[in-house]
Structures are given as structure tokens and as C-alpha cells.
Motif scaffolding. Structure first.
Motif, PDB file in Angstrom:
ATOM      1  N   GLY A 598       0.892  -1.238   0.034  1.00 31.38           N
ATOM      2  CA  GLY A 598       0.070   0.061  -0.149  1.00 31.38           C
ATOM      3  C   GLY A 598       0.927   1.226   0.024  1.00 31.38           C
ATOM      4  N   MET A 599       0.963   1.883  -1.191  1.00 29.82           N
ATOM      5  CA  MET A 599       1.717   3.128  -1.235  1.00 29.82           C
ATOM      6  C   MET A 599       0.871   4.300  -1.847  1.00 29.82           C
ATOM      7  N   LYS A 600       0.524   5.203  -1.012  1.00 31.61           N
ATOM      8  CA  LYS A 600      -0.748   6.242  -1.390  1.00 31.61           C
ATOM      9  C   LYS A 600       0.324   7.301  -1.496  1.00 31.61           C
ATOM     10  N   ARG A 605       4.146   6.508   0.872  1.00 36.68           N
ATOM     11  CA  ARG A 605       4.751   6.100  -0.354  1.00 36.68           C
ATOM     12  C   ARG A 605       6.159   5.570  -0.269  1.00 36.68           C
ATOM     13  N   ILE A 606       6.739   5.741   0.920  1.00 37.63           N
ATOM     14  CA  ILE A 606       7.933   5.045   1.128  1.00 37.63           C
ATOM     15  C   ILE A 606       7.954   3.875   2.101  1.00 37.63           C
ATOM     16  N   LYS A 719       7.193   6.880  -5.351  1.00 41.99           N
ATOM     17  CA  LYS A 719       7.143   5.679  -4.501  1.00 41.99           C
ATOM     18  C   LYS A 719       8.546   4.855  -4.387  1.00 41.99           C
ATOM     19  N   THR A 720       8.560   4.532  -3.302  1.00 45.05           N
ATOM     20  CA  THR A 720       9.883   4.057  -2.827  1.00 45.05           C
ATOM     21  C   THR A 720      10.175   2.753  -1.934  1.00 45.05           C
ATOM     22  N   HIS A 738       5.653  10.379   5.160  1.00 48.23           N
ATOM     23  CA  HIS A 738       5.325   9.300   4.258  1.00 48.23           C
ATOM     24  C   HIS A 738       5.843   8.043   4.388  1.00 48.23           C
ATOM     25  N   LEU A 739       6.722   8.136   5.427  1.00 45.52           N
ATOM     26  CA  LEU A 739       7.500   6.798   5.407  1.00 45.52           C
ATOM     27  C   LEU A 739       7.018   5.801   6.466  1.00 45.52           C
ATOM     28  N   ARG A 740       6.891   4.571   5.983  1.00 45.92           N
ATOM     29  CA  ARG A 740       6.360   3.490   6.827  1.00 45.92           C
ATOM     30  C   ARG A 740       7.463   2.650   7.172  1.00 45.92           C
TER      31      ARG A 740
END
Ligand code: ADP
Length: 887
Positions: A598-600, A605-606, A719-720, A738-740
Motif C-alpha cells: 500500500g503506497m499512497k 509512499r516510502i 514511490k520508494t 510518508h515513510l512507513r
């Protein structure tokens, strides 16, 4: 001083024309090589080197190969990177006054082969050309066997390498400086093309007249130059009209998803990294094409994923319809089975080297077209209907061949029997003369036996004497007076002819000769007539190939439980239960573990993935890239469901040891790739970084990794997916919204570690590197020692961390103090500096920096002595607790 003989003079002047090619000089039944060519060829082909007189030298080095087996020798030389100029006798030696006239009829080069084993069925064989103009650079590529010609422009010369890696040509021509540049970039690539420099002085006339005005006017200066050089080189080597190159297919590089050579190789799109085989690649998995044209087109699709929604949706629509209808798919496949390689057949027809069997193969192929159309029309697919709606099924051409040629023509046109009875009146007459004559002769034996009463009398034929009547010696007395004319005497028989026999023989021979000439003539007329229809046939071939690729994608989708991706509007990517299709296919026991993604744009998105070696991090990251690529070529994807945004570029950076290029260190290469990535990646790009910053000290590596991640997060917004063994980076989720953090789940029980291959939220705390070493079978003593050392290192590191934290809090305290009392600003600075020094010492991985306190030494000692291997997890916890208390 002796001069060269006239023949050697002829040789030398032809050799001058051959340039850098080895000259195969036809002498009777042999191709001979002389001088340096002979020395090279004898060495490369293991031929005996002889010599002959003919000039001022004592003996001119010479070697040769029989003309009938020349093809395999030529192929071997081409494989070894040579070019071969074929020089034939172009007049009949019996009619020649003086020396037989000889000419180079063609120059065989790796990029211009038209037949033979070098031409693999499912793979295009490209020759590429690099050129420049004041405006920029251009890349052109041609497959001579199919007549395809592509051209594009690039603003920078280093982008030419990307195009080269898409086409992987077997030969590249172009301007010297450009060739030098790409050679350096391609070094380390196993499959190196043959390079030919195009000198300024080499003649190039505008190829504009060769193509339609429409095609030509579209091209920029550099593109025109690339195409012109390419066409000049092709006509120079082929020495014939290149009528089957009918159109210029111009494209923009940004019409397709952009991937650098490293990314293509690394994602194993068309071949594996290690063995460089198709097996194990994405192409291998997706290739259920039936025709070679389809196989080549599928490869092109995979090399160039689309980025425009419309065409992708069209492909997906057809794949879905076919996916749902097994019967339609089967009908298509069975119709396609009877279709030969139309593109190459048509190429050979135009080129003038197609034989009777080739034309019959074309006819068989065309016979399938109406059925193919029917199936497509009734498939319910709008895309397939659109494709066949504009299809010209060329049944008139099929009919021409059907009317003219027999079902099973001889291999050689010269053998006769190629043209059907009833096709040509005069041919029929000659054939009947031939048949009647032979019939008359067949009856003659019986007749003469009756006339003479000689039971053993035979009528026979040989090449030297023609037809004869043979009578054994003992029966000679019975032959009729005067009518028999003696022709040949054998040990116990005599052979005779009669005036009637001679007359019939003459008729038969004349008829046969004429038959061969007429058949060949008719065949050529037919071939030329078909060649004139080239564009119709080429566009038919393209449609058939297209249908084949769509059925292939549908067949694979059905076999492997793929689903149709939804193309996202908003740039969000959501994959439910995604799989890596190739890893899944090679795991025998259906044990592949699916994972979500899941990258929104506005959330996560990271993905920062930590976890031990072998846990499945790389597989997972590649799976995301492969799924994206599959979606953008119009394929179903290995997932339960997915929404995929249209990605403009994929970058992968994998810190592997085997990508040494041009002598630069892996780390330098990595940094250069990262540079390109930071420059080129956009919000719509997908970046995959596997183990960033390994090639330098731990501190620097971690620092660079963090800085790059921050840059991608703040500046690029792409997206990374990052995997890292620096679990210290996990704290980044505090500062980067934005980093998970994710990690690969691992189950520990006692000493057993099981990789669950499941991606879960959160960060891993340890890398299990030593555990991996153990699985790999390293000696137990090394494993034990490693654990001991590790405990030592970690103890020291934690002591340092404690110190650092103490220092940091001191800084903070003094900051507050400074804030509280602006009069004492100086106290903060030196302490901050000292905290920095400490941090730097840690980052450099210099664990011995700074004298450890005696308590720390105690703790270290205790750790050193601890028998971790034999502890249960609970004991370990207690032990740790105890240590902590001490701290
Ligand atoms: P890492 O990058 O974490 O070192 P890899 O991705 O190279 O690990 O995976 C190691 C091996 O584990 C692979 O060769 C593959 O066979 C297996 N593997 C990886 N992912 C999965 C998965 N999702 N399901 C089953 N096996 C997997």
C-alpha cells in the motif's frame, strides 16, 4: 621483380573493396582466402594453412573451404565477431575471356544475417546505428530479417545506452565518439555487439527518397542521419534492394516506461542475471505465444511497457475476454499453430531468397487467417474486433500461390515439379512431351524384346550416353541388321541406340531443359508479384502477432491465477496478496507467501523494509516492480486484486557484488546510479533500493542512506521501497510522515529461526546474519566465535549509545539553560561539538573509540562469557535485564 599474376591482382582489388571483412574468394568449388585473411581464418576455423605462388612473395598464405559447406564456416566466423565478404564468379568460366569476372555479392555481418542458426526464432536480430547532429542524438535499429526499422532521438548521448539495452543489437554502427562512449558503458555486459565505426568520409546519401515523404518529414536531423547511415551500410553490405524495409517506426523514448540497463537486467525481464537464459525471466513466464512473430512481439512489449492508459486498457480488455473464454483461446491457439513466421517469410520473399516451400508456407499461413478473424470477431472483445476489423486477410495472395504451386514443392526450384499442371499452357505441353517420350521409351523395352526375341534385352539411361538398349554378349547374334547403332561396350554386354530412340531422347531432354527454365521463370514472377504486396502482408503479420501475444497473456493469466489490475487515476498503489510470478513458478510446492502493498501519494509512499538476510526483502521489492511492469504491458498480474498507478520510470539500485562496470568500484557505481535517480525520478516514478550504502563505512553508509531517503521523501515524492540492514534507520518514520516501517516476519523457537516471508508493519531489530551463516553450513566454531564477537560489539555499542544519550541530554539541558539565560550562550557550543564527535565515532563503526568505563568493561566481560547459543529466549531476556540494571 615478379608482379602479381592477373588473378592475384583481381583478388587484391576486390579485397580492397571488402574493407574490414574477411574475403571468401570463389575459385571453382572452393572459397579461398589469402594473405592475412588466410592466417586469421585458418586459426579461427582450424583449417590447414597452405600457400601458393602468384606474386613477389615466395608463397602467398592460403586456405579454403568447399563452397557447399561454406555456410557453417561463415556462421562460425560471424559468431567470433568477424564479417565475411562473399565473392562469387559472376560469369560462366567457359565463356570468360581471360580471368573470370568476380564480384562481392554480399557482406555477411552479425546484424544482417537473413537465415541460418544465428537467426533465433523468437528473437529479433537488430543492427543499431548511433548518430548525432547539432541538435542532439539519435538511435536507429533495424531487423533486416523482418524489415522493421525503429528510430528515436535523445537529448543526451548517455541515453543511447538505454536504447541499446532495449534492443540488444548484435551489431552497432555509428560515429566513432558515440561508439566509444557506449562501449565504455556496455563494458561488463556479456553480450557485446560488433562495432563498426562510420567515418565522415563514408558516403551517405539522404535515405529520404527510400521512404515515404510522410515518414521522412517527421524525423529530426540526427534521426535522419542515423537512418541514412544505417540504410547506406545495409545496401553496402547486402548489395540489393531493401524493399521490405517499408516504413520508419519513429517513437519518443518517453512514450514508454523508462528503465536503465541495470534495472532491466536486475528485474530479469527477458533473461536471468546469472545464466543469461530466458528460462527464469519474466518473458519466459509470460511466453505462451504460438508463433515466432508473437514471441518477438511479446519480448518487445516487455522491453517497452506503455505509459498511456488507453492502449493499456485496450490490451487488458482483450486479455480479460480471452481469459474468461477457454474455448475461444483454444480456437485461437489452434489457428495460430498453422501460421508460419510471416514476417521473416515475407522478408525472404522480398529479399529474393525465398524458395517454393517458403511460398507454400505463406499460403498455409494465409489459409488460417479467415478462421482467425472469425474467432476474434466472435470473441466479444472490442480490442480484438478492432484489430481484425482493419485486417486485410490477403486471400488473393493465397490463391495465387495455390493456383501456381504444387502442395509439396521440391527443395530446389531447379529440380522442377514446382508448378502445378494446368497453370501454364506451354509448360503443360512440354510436360506432356516429356511424359509421352518417357512412356514411349518405357514401352520400347517390351517391343524390342518381342521384335528380337531377346528376353534379357534392357532399355536404360545414363548421364554420359543418354538412353540405350543393352544386349548381353551371348545374344548379340539376334539383334536386327542395320537398325541398332553401337554406342558403348561393356565386359559382357553391348549398348545400342536407334534413330527413333535418339529422336525421342532429344525431345525429352529439350523439354526438360525448357521445363526447368519456365518453372523458374514462373516461380520468380510469382515471387515478385507477392513481393509487390509486401506492405499488406507486413501489416497482416503484425495483427496476427498482436493477437498471438494477447492470447499468450490470457493463457498465462488463466493458468497462474492472475487478476486484472485497475489503473489508478490518483497515483495510489494498492496490491492485495501480490506475488512474484517467477519465484512463485519455480517454487515447486506452492509455498509462495503473498504480500500486500500500500503506497499512497499521501500515505506511506516510502516503505522502509528491515529484516534479516534471506527473509524475502528483495523478492518482495522486485515483485512490486514486476507487477507494475506487467500491468503496463497490458497483462494480468499475480495478485488477488490491485490498483496500479501509471509509472513513468522504474529505478532499481541493488547493492550486488556482480555489477562491476568498467573497473569502477561497486560503491562508485551505486552513487552514480543514485545521482541519476535523484535527477530523473519524478512523482510518478518507482524507486527500489536494496541495501543502500554498503560499500563504505557503516557510519557513512547509514548517513548517505538516510540523506537519500530524506531527499526522495521531501523533494521527489516518488514511490520508494528501501531495504536496509541498518535497523537504526527505522526511527526515520518519526521525522518523515510518508515513510512507513515494515519488516519480514520471523519466527523464533529455541535456536530455530523460521522465515515466514510475510511483510508486517514495524521494524526488525536484528539481522540474523550469523544464523544465515549457520544455515549456509559454516563450521560450528566460526559460528560460535561470531556470536561471541557480536555480543562484544553490541555491548560496546550500547555503552556508547548510553554515553551519547547522556551527552545529548546534556546538550539539551544546556540548550534549555541557554534559552533560559541568553547571557550564557557559550556553554552550549562546545558541548554540542563533543556530542557530534561522539556520534561521528559511532557512525564510523569505530567501536574502540573512547575509553570504556570499568563498569562497561565488566558488562562487556559478562557478555563475552555468556553462552547465548544455549540460552532460551527467556534466559536471554533475564540476562539482558540484569545488564540493563547494571547500566
Ligand atoms: P533477502 O532480500 O531478504 O535477503 P530474498 O528476497 O533474496 O531475501 O529471498 C530469499 C529466498 O527466499 C528467495 O530465494 C526465495 O526462494 C525465498 N522467498 C522470498 N520471498 C518469498 C515468498 N514471499 N514466499 C516464499 N519464498 C520466498
Amino acid at each position: 621483380m615478379t608482379k602479381y599474376t592477373p588473378m592475384m591482382q583481381q583478388y587484391l582489388s576486390i579485397k580492397a573493396e571488402a574493407g574490414d571483412a574477411l574475403l571468401f574468394f570463389r575459385l571453382g568449388d572452393f572459397y579461398e582466402m589469402f594473405f592475412e585473411d588466410a592466417i586469421v581464418a585458418s586459426r579461427e576455423l582450424e583449417l590447414t594453412l597452405t600457400g601458393r605462388g602468384g606474386g613477389p612473395e615466395e608463397r602467398i598464405p592460403m586456405c579454403g573451404v568447399p563452397y557447399h559447406s561454406a555456410e557453417s564456416y561463415i556462421a562460425r566466423l560471424i559468431d567470433k565477431g568477424f564479417k565475411v565478404a562473399i565473392c562469387e564468379q559472376v560469369e560462366n568460366p567457359d565463356e570468360a575471356k581471360g580471368i573470370v569476372r568476380r564480384e562481392i555479392v554480399k557482406i555477411v555481418t552479425p546484424g544482417t544475417v537473413m537465415e541460418g542458426k544465428r537467426l533465433q526464432e523468437g528473437i529479433n536480430n537488430y543492427i543499431a546505428c548511433l548518430a548525432s547532429s547539432g541538435e542532439g542524438f539519435a538511435f536507429a535499429a533495424c531487423d533486416l530479417s523482418t524489415g522493421e526499422l525503429y528510430v528515436t532521438a535523445t537529448e543526451a548521448s548517455n541515453l543511447l545506452v538505454d536504447e541499446l539495452s532495449v534492443y540488444s543489437p548484435s551489431e552497432v554502427i555509428g560515429e566513432e565518439a558515440l561508439l566509444d562512449e557506449v562501449k565504455t558503458a556496455l563494458r561488463g555486459n556479456a553480450k557485446n555487439p560488433l562495432f563498426t565505426e562510420w567515418k565522415e568520409a563514408d558516403p551517405v546519401s539522404d535515405a529520404g527518397s527510400f521512404f515515404g515523404e510522410e515518414d521522412w518529414s517527421e524525423l529530426g536531423q540526427a534521426e535522419r542521419r542515423a537512418v541514412s547511415i544505417l540504410m547506406a551500410y545495409l545496401s553496402q553490405t547486402q548489395k540489393r534492394a531493401l524493399a521490405h524495409i517499408t516504413a520508419i517506426r519513429r517513437y519518443e523514448t518517453n512514450q514508454f516506461m523508462i528503465m536503465d540497463p541495470f534495472t532491466r537486467r536486475n528485474l530479469e525481464l527477458v533473461e536471468t542475471v546469472r545464466e543469461r537464459t530466458k528460462k527464469g525471466s519474466l518473458l519466459w513466464l509470460l511466453d505462451q505465444t504460438v508463433t515466432s512473430m508473437g514471441a518477438r512481439m511479446l519480448r518487445r512489449w516487455i522491453e517497452k511497457p506503455l505509459i498511456a492508459r488507453g492502449p493499456i486498457e485496450e490490451r487488458l480488455e482483450a486479455v480479460e475476454e480471452l481469459h474468461n473464454q477457454v474455448i475461444v483461446r483454444e480456437d485461437l491457439r489452434s489457428a495460430l499453430k498453422e501460421v508460419y513466421d510471416l514476417e521473416r517469410l515475407v522478408g525472404r520473399i522480398c529479399y529474393g531468397n525465398a524458395n517454393g516451400r517458403d511460398l507454400v508456407a505463406l499460403q498455409h499461413s494465409l489459409r488460417q487467417v479467415p478462421a482467425l478473424r472469425e474467432v476474434c470477431v466472435h470473441s466479444g472483445s472490442a480490442t480484438l474486433n478492432k484489430l481484425v476489423g482493419k485486417m486485410d486477410d490477403c486471400q488473393d495472395i493465397r490463391q495465387w500461390i495455390e493456383e501456381a504451386l504444387v502442395e509439396e514443392p521440391p527443395v530446389s526450384v531447379r529440380d522442377g515439379g514446382l508448378i502445378r499442371d494446368g497453370y501454364h499452357e506451354y509448360l503443360d505441353q512440354l510436360r506432356s512431351a516429356d511424359r509421352n517420350g518417357k512412356q514411349w521409351i518405357a514401352e520400347l523395352e517390351q517391343q524390342e524384346r518381342e521384335n528380337t526375341g531377346i528376353k534379357s534385352l534392357k532399355v536404360g539411361y545414363n548421364k554420359v550416353f543418354g538412353y540405350y538398349i543393352e544386349v548381353t554378349r551371348s545374344n548379340l547374334a539376334s539383334i536386327p541388321e542395320g537398325r541398332y547403332e553401337r554406342k558403348q561396350t561393356l565386359a559382357n554386354a553391348e549398348r545400342f541406340i536407334t534413330p527413333e530412340l535418339k529422336e525421342k531422347e532429344a525431345l525429352i531432354l529439350e523439354a526438360q531443359e525448357k521445363i526447368v527454365v519456365i518453372e523458374y521463370d514462373l516461380f520468380q514472377q510469382l515471387r515478385e508479384r507477392i513481393a509487390a504486396q509486401i506492405e499488406r502482408l507486413q501489416s497482416l503479420a503484425e495483427i496476427v502477432a498482436n493477437v498471438d501475444v494477447l492470447q499468450s497473456l490470457a493463457t498465462v493469466a488463466a493458468e497462474r491465477r492472475f487478476c486484472r489490475p485497475v489503473l489508478a487515476e490518483d497515483g495510489d498503489m494498492t496490491i492485495r496478496e501480490g506475488r512474484h510470478p517467477v519465484v512463485e513458478a519455480v517454487l515447486e510446492d506452492h509455498s509462495f507467501v503473498a504480500n500486500d502493498t500500500g503506497m499512497k501519494m499521501e500515505e506511506g509512499r516510502i516503505m522502509l523494509i528491515t529484516g534479516p538476510n534471506m527473509a524475502g526483502k528483495s523478492t518482495y521489492m522486485r515483485q512490486v516492480a514486476i507487477i507494475t511492469i506487467m500491468a503496463q504491458i497490458g497483462s494480468f498480474i499475480p495478485a488477488e486484486s490491485a490498483t496500479i498507478p501509471l509509472i513513468d520510470r522504474i529505478f532499481t539500485r541493488i547493492g550486488a557484488a556482480d555489477d562491476l562496470i568498467g573497473g569502477q568500484s561497486t560503491f562508485m557505481v551505486e552513487m552514480m546510479d543514485i545521482q541519476v535517480m535523484t535527477e530523473k525520478a519524478t512523482e510518478r516514478s518507482l524507486v527500489i533500493i536494496d541495501e543502500l550504502g554498503r560499500g563504505t563505512s557503516t557510519g557513512e553508509g547509514m548517513a548517505i542512506a538516510q540523506a537519500v531517503i530524506e531527499y526522495l521523501h521531501n523533494e521527489t515524492g516518488c514511490k520508494t521501497l528501501v531495504s536496509t540492514h541498518f535497523h537504526e534507520l527505522a526511527h526515520l518514520d518519526d521525522s518523515l510522515p510518508h515513510l512507513r516501517n515494515y519488516c519480514m516476519a520471523v519466527k523464533e523457537s529455541g535456536q530455530q529461526v523460521t522465515f515466514l516471508r510475510k511483510l508486517i508493519p514495524g521494524a526488525a531489530s536484528t539481522s540474523y546474519g550469523i544464523y544465515c551463516a549457520k544455515i549456509a553450513g559454516l563450521p560450528e566454531s566460526i559460528i560460535e566465535r561470531s556470536y561471541t564477537l557480536l555480543s562484544g560489539f553490541e555491548a560496546r555499542a550500547s555503552v556508547q549509545q548510553a554515553e551519547e544519550e547522556a551527552a545529548a541530554s546534556a546538550v539539551q539541558l544546556s540548550f534549555f539553560a541557554a534559552e533560559a539565560s541568553a547571557a550564557e550562550p557559550k556553554t552550549a557550543a562546545p558541548q554540542r561539538a563533543s556530542s557530534r564527535t561522539n556520534a561521528a565515532a559511532k557512525h564510523d563503526g569505530d567501536y574502540s573509540a573512547g575509553p570504556p568505563s570499568s563498569k562497561a568493561e565488566q558488562i562487556a566481560e559478562q557478555l563475552k562469557n555468556a553462552d547465548l547459543i544455549n540460552m532460551t529466549p527467556l534466559q536471554a531476556m533475564n540476562f539482558l535485564y540484569e545488564l540493563k540494571q547494571k547500566c
